[in-house]
Design a protein around this motif. Structure first.
Motif, PDB file in Angstrom:
ATOM      1  N   LYS A 149       0.824  -1.201   0.000  1.00  0.00           N
ATOM      2  CA  LYS A 149       0.000   0.000   0.000  1.00  0.00           C
ATOM      3  C   LYS A 149       0.867   1.265   0.000  1.00  0.00           C
ATOM      4  O   LYS A 149       1.795   1.402   0.802  1.00  0.00           O
ATOM      5  CB  LYS A 149      -0.933   0.015   1.209  1.00  0.00           C
ATOM      6  N   SER A 150       0.512   2.207  -0.868  1.00  0.00           N
ATOM      7  CA  SER A 150       1.293   3.416  -1.055  1.00  0.00           C
ATOM      8  C   SER A 150       1.363   4.273   0.206  1.00  0.00           C
ATOM      9  O   SER A 150       2.401   4.861   0.497  1.00  0.00           O
ATOM     10  CB  SER A 150       0.694   4.238  -2.205  1.00  0.00           C
ATOM     11  N   HIS A 151       0.278   4.345   0.964  1.00  0.00           N
ATOM     12  CA  HIS A 151       0.238   5.247   2.120  1.00  0.00           C
ATOM     13  C   HIS A 151       1.212   4.834   3.224  1.00  0.00           C
ATOM     14  O   HIS A 151       1.512   5.617   4.126  1.00  0.00           O
ATOM     15  CB  HIS A 151      -1.186   5.354   2.676  1.00  0.00           C
ATOM     16  N   ASN A 152       1.715   3.594   3.158  1.00  0.00           N
ATOM     17  CA  ASN A 152       2.683   3.137   4.157  1.00  0.00           C
ATOM     18  C   ASN A 152       4.094   3.638   3.887  1.00  0.00           C
ATOM     19  O   ASN A 152       5.003   3.386   4.693  1.00  0.00           O
ATOM     20  CB  ASN A 152       2.695   1.609   4.218  1.00  0.00           C
ATOM     21  N   TYR A 153       4.292   4.331   2.776  1.00  0.00           N
ATOM     22  CA  TYR A 153       5.624   4.805   2.385  1.00  0.00           C
ATOM     23  C   TYR A 153       5.579   6.312   2.139  1.00  0.00           C
ATOM     24  O   TYR A 153       5.893   6.793   1.062  1.00  0.00           O
ATOM     25  CB  TYR A 153       6.120   4.030   1.160  1.00  0.00           C
ATOM     26  N   SER A 154       5.167   7.024   3.173  1.00  0.00           N
ATOM     27  CA  SER A 154       4.947   8.469   3.074  1.00  0.00           C
ATOM     28  C   SER A 154       5.961   9.295   3.848  1.00  0.00           C
ATOM     29  O   SER A 154       5.775  10.495   4.028  1.00  0.00           O
ATOM     30  CB  SER A 154       3.531   8.802   3.565  1.00  0.00           C
ATOM     31  N   SER A 155       7.027   8.658   4.321  1.00  0.00           N
ATOM     32  CA  SER A 155       8.058   9.371   5.077  1.00  0.00           C
ATOM     33  C   SER A 155       9.378   9.348   4.321  1.00  0.00           C
ATOM     34  O   SER A 155       9.776   8.288   3.795  1.00  0.00           O
ATOM     35  CB  SER A 155       8.252   8.737   6.453  1.00  0.00           C
ATOM     36  N   PRO A 156      10.089  10.461   4.262  1.00  0.00           N
ATOM     37  CA  PRO A 156      11.423  10.464   3.633  1.00  0.00           C
ATOM     38  C   PRO A 156      12.351   9.501   4.368  1.00  0.00           C
ATOM     39  O   PRO A 156      12.197   9.266   5.566  1.00  0.00           O
ATOM     40  CB  PRO A 156      11.896  11.911   3.813  1.00  0.00           C
ATOM     41  N   ALA A 157      13.285   8.919   3.647  1.00  0.00           N
ATOM     42  CA  ALA A 157      14.185   7.940   4.262  1.00  0.00           C
ATOM     43  C   ALA A 157      15.493   7.881   3.493  1.00  0.00           C
ATOM     44  O   ALA A 157      15.560   8.242   2.309  1.00  0.00           O
ATOM     45  CB  ALA A 157      13.531   6.562   4.275  1.00  0.00           C
ATOM     46  N   GLU A 158      16.533   7.398   4.176  1.00  0.00           N
ATOM     47  CA  GLU A 158      17.785   7.084   3.489  1.00  0.00           C
ATOM     48  C   GLU A 158      17.670   5.671   2.948  1.00  0.00           C
ATOM     49  O   GLU A 158      17.145   4.768   3.617  1.00  0.00           O
ATOM     50  CB  GLU A 158      18.979   7.205   4.422  1.00  0.00           C
ATOM     51  N   ILE A 159      18.128   5.446   1.725  1.00  0.00           N
ATOM     52  CA  ILE A 159      18.024   4.156   1.056  1.00  0.00           C
ATOM     53  C   ILE A 159      19.407   3.723   0.567  1.00  0.00           C
ATOM     54  O   ILE A 159      20.377   4.479   0.678  1.00  0.00           O
ATOM     55  CB  ILE A 159      17.037   4.229  -0.139  1.00  0.00           C
ATOM     56  N   PHE A 160      19.497   2.518   0.032  1.00  0.00           N
ATOM     57  CA  PHE A 160      20.787   2.068  -0.486  1.00  0.00           C
ATOM     58  C   PHE A 160      21.102   2.754  -1.816  1.00  0.00           C
ATOM     59  O   PHE A 160      22.218   3.210  -2.049  1.00  0.00           O
ATOM     60  CB  PHE A 160      20.810   0.544  -0.660  1.00  0.00           C
ATOM     61  N   ALA A 161      20.108   2.817  -2.702  1.00  0.00           N
ATOM     62  CA  ALA A 161      20.306   3.423  -4.018  1.00  0.00           C
ATOM     63  C   ALA A 161      18.968   3.896  -4.558  1.00  0.00           C
ATOM     64  O   ALA A 161      17.913   3.390  -4.180  1.00  0.00           O
ATOM     65  CB  ALA A 161      20.949   2.426  -4.987  1.00  0.00           C
TER      66      ALA A 161
END
Length: 324
Positions: A149-161
């Protein structure tokens, strides 16, 4: 319409007649971008002609043959005259403020090399296609949030790439890290360049406010196919060899071996086991070749702390992959 300064959008195109018109229309209607470069990889379907006729404000570079994703974006980056570069797949539609939000994000992030957009499924906008890419000790790269679900990924974050399908990069850092490696042709090239950025002490981020709708598999045709499986398996071996010092390879060898075996079983069940192993062998040959050895990232003692942080991230992402 507000103008977004200091950014060039580079769009590689190969037989994208089904998508390129809507992609460019959404980009141009949303914001005034100083520079848009479409790099056509020898399309034969009329998509390059659409760009030429309908979008004269775009620069069009045409290759006679398909040179691969990496060569296309490298050419676009080289031609760009701006501080920032956005790479965008042709099978996308961008949200109104996608460009300005990526620019704002990368300006505000510490030691940022790249920032990934929030890629949402075009077919089902409630579902994530990619919320940043992760890489783990099994030798697997995976898209964060894919199918969830898209709404679960609404916070900025550091990622690998950052996924090269929709991301912004600082152009001047390519002179430090190097270009996209054309030995990849396509697939995992964005993990590779993000990996190299992390070795050099830079970071990659995810910005959920920059939204892109993605059709997916527009060039290869499906999620799993012979072309993609062979190229991805080849590049997975090259990625390990290229970026990991020998001691790190040995440290991760049990996990990497397990990852290869699990993938082999998976693709064997799909009738593509032979293709997978052929790609693995081609990856080994590439690592042993003069071209492969030339591009191996040399170990730098001053980057030891970065290697340690990367290794901890590889282990953490492995746990995340296996338990998620």
């Amino acid at each position: 319409m507000e103008k977004t300064a200091n950014v060039t959008v580079v769009i590689p195109n190969y037989n994208g007649i089904k998508y390129i018109d809507n992609c460019l229309k959404s980009l141009i209607d949303g914001e005034t971008v100083p520079e848009i470069i479409v790099v056509d990889n020898g399309s034969r379907d009329g998509s390059a002609e659409i760009v030429e006729k309908k979008y004269p404000m775009c620069s069009l570079v045409r290759f006679k043959e398909n040179q691969g994703f990496c060569h296309a974006v490298n050419e676009g980056i080289r031609l760009a005259g701006t501080e920032y570069i956005i790479l965008l797949n042709n099978d996308t539609i961008v949200d109104t403020k996608m460009v300005s939000r990526l620019v704002k994000s990368i300006r505000n992030k510490r030691k940022a090399f790249s920032v990934a957009a929030k890629m949402i499924s075009m077919q089902n906008p409630e579902i994530i296609d990619d919320a940043g890419d992760l890489y783990c000790a099994l030798g697997w790269a995976f898209a964060l949030g894919k199918g969830k679900k898209s709404h679960n990924y609404s916070s900025p974050a550091e990622i690998f790439a950052a996924c090269g399908g929709a991301a912004i990069y600082q152009k001047n850092l390519f002179s430090v890290i190097g270009d996209f490696d054309e030995n990849h042709f396509a697939y995992l090239e964005d993990i590779d360049i993000g990996y190299r950025a992390k070795i050099s002490g830079f970071a990659n981020y995810y910005e959920p406010g920059a939204i892109v709708y993605h059709a997916g598999s527009a060039v290869s045709g499906s999620r799993y196919n012979e072309f993609k499986v062979k190229l991805s398996s080849k590049n997975s071996i090259y990625l390990i060899y290229k970026n990991m010092p020998i001691l790190q390879i040995l440290l991760n060898l049990p996990f990497l071996t397990a990852g290869i075996i699990i993938k082999a079983l998976f693709f064997t069940r799909k009738g593509m086991g032979k293709t997978y192993w052929k790609g693995i062998w081609e990856g080994i040959r590439l690592c042993c070749s003069k071209e492969g050895k030339k591009n191996k990232v040399p170990f730098r003692p001053e980057c030891l702390g970065n290697y340690v942080r990367i290794q901890l991230e590889l282990w953490g992402n492995m746990i995340r992959r296996l338990t998620g």
